[in-house]
Design a protein around this motif. Structure first.
Motif, PDB file in Angstrom:
ATOM      1  N   LEU A  19       0.856  -1.181   0.000  1.00 34.96           N
ATOM      2  CA  LEU A  19       0.000   0.000   0.000  1.00 34.96           C
ATOM      3  C   LEU A  19       0.889   1.227   0.000  1.00 34.96           C
ATOM      4  N   LEU A  20       0.700   2.113  -0.972  1.00 36.31           N
ATOM      5  CA  LEU A  20       1.421   3.379  -1.037  1.00 36.31           C
ATOM      6  C   LEU A  20       0.435   4.491  -0.742  1.00 36.31           C
ATOM      7  N   VAL A  21       0.820   5.397   0.140  1.00 35.87           N
ATOM      8  CA  VAL A  21      -0.007   6.550   0.492  1.00 35.87           C
ATOM      9  C   VAL A  21       0.808   7.795   0.185  1.00 35.87           C
ATOM     10  N   ALA A  22       0.172   8.769  -0.474  1.00 33.81           N
ATOM     11  CA  ALA A  22       0.895   9.977  -0.877  1.00 33.81           C
ATOM     12  C   ALA A  22       0.105  11.237  -0.556  1.00 33.81           C
ATOM     13  N   ILE A  30       4.713   3.566   2.825  1.00 30.75           N
ATOM     14  CA  ILE A  30       4.584   2.287   2.133  1.00 30.75           C
ATOM     15  C   ILE A  30       4.314   1.264   3.226  1.00 30.75           C
ATOM     16  N   GLU A  31       3.232   0.541   3.068  1.00 26.60           N
ATOM     17  CA  GLU A  31       2.821  -0.428   4.093  1.00 26.60           C
ATOM     18  C   GLU A  31       2.920  -1.850   3.544  1.00 26.60           C
ATOM     19  N   PHE A  32       3.528  -2.736   4.339  1.00 24.34           N
ATOM     20  CA  PHE A  32       3.577  -4.151   3.985  1.00 24.34           C
ATOM     21  C   PHE A  32       2.211  -4.792   4.194  1.00 24.34           C
ATOM     22  N   PRO A  33       1.935  -5.869   3.464  1.00 25.36           N
ATOM     23  CA  PRO A  33       0.679  -6.592   3.692  1.00 25.36           C
ATOM     24  C   PRO A  33       0.722  -7.325   5.032  1.00 25.36           C
ATOM     25  N   ARG A  34      -0.428  -7.630   5.536  1.00 26.88           N
ATOM     26  CA  ARG A  34      -0.548  -8.480   6.727  1.00 26.88           C
ATOM     27  C   ARG A  34      -1.358  -9.698   6.314  1.00 26.88           C
TER      28      ARG A  34
END
Length: 171
Positions: A19-22, A30-34
C-alpha cells in the motif's frame, strides 16, 4: 486535491501487495501486507493510480532487478532525529548490512543504538529507505515490519543485483 489530502494505490510485488499513500508533496508511506492482504489504515482515502504511477513503476523495476534506487518524490513525516537515521539508511550500499550500533556510530551518537532502532522501526518508506539493511550486532536478522522472511528476501534480492567490483586479471 487539497494540500493535506492523502491518496493511495497498491503495488503488486513478489513480497505481496504494498500500500502506497501519498500527499501532494510525495509518497508518505509504504505499508507491507498483513497475512498477504493490504491493510487500509486510513478511512476515506481515494485511490489515485496516476499520482502514484511513477512510484509504483519504480518499485516494479526494483523487484525486477532493473532499478537499484528510487528518485520519486517523498514526503516522510518524522522528527529531525528520525530523518537523520533515515538519511543514514540510504547511505548503506545495496546488498550490504550494518548493525544498529554501527549506524549509531555513523551518526556520531555511539550510545544511541536503541534510539536508532526505534527510528529505523518508524521508517514510513521501507524498501525505498532500506531499513531492511540493518541487523543485530551478532549478525542475525532482527525485527522488521514486513516480517523476517521478507527482510531475508529483500537482502537476497539486493545481493543478487548489487553491482560487483571489477577484478583485473593479472598476467
Amino acid at each position: 486535491m487539497r494540500d493535506d489530502e492523502l491518496v493511495y494505490d497498491i503495488a503488486q510485488t513478489p513480497i505481496g501487495p504494498l500500500l502506497l499513500v501519498a500527499s501532494t508533496r510525495g509518497v508518505r508511506r509504504i505499508e507491507f501486507p498483513r497475512n498477504g492482504r493490504v491493510v487500509m489504515p486510513d478511512v476515506g482515502l481515494c485511490r489515485d493510480e496516476a499520482r502514484l504511477a511513477d512510484a509504483v513503476a519504480q518499485l516494479h523495476a526494483y523487484f525486477a532487478g532493473e532499478r537499484l534506487d528510487f528518485d520519486f518524490a517523498r514526503d516522510a513525516v518524522g522528527t529531525p532525529f528520525q530523518h537523520d537515521v533515515w538519511n543514514a539508511l540510504r547511505e548503506i550500499p545495496l546488498g550490504e548490512t550494518v548493525s544498529y550500533g554501527e549506524l549509531a556510530r555513523r551518526l556520531g551518537r555511539p550510545n544511541a543504538s536503541r534510539a536508532v532502532g526505534a527510528a529505523n522501526g518508524a521508517n514510513p518508506l521501507p524498501i525505498v529507505v532500506p531499513c531492511h539493511r540493518v541487523i543485530g550486532s551478532n549478525g542475525n536478522l532482527t525485527g522488521f515490519g514486513g516480517g523476517l522472511p521478507t527482510k531475508r528476501w529483500l537482502l537476497d534480492h539486493e545481493r543478487r543485483y548489487a553491482p560487483r567490483p571489477a577484478f583485473a586479471l593479472v598476467p
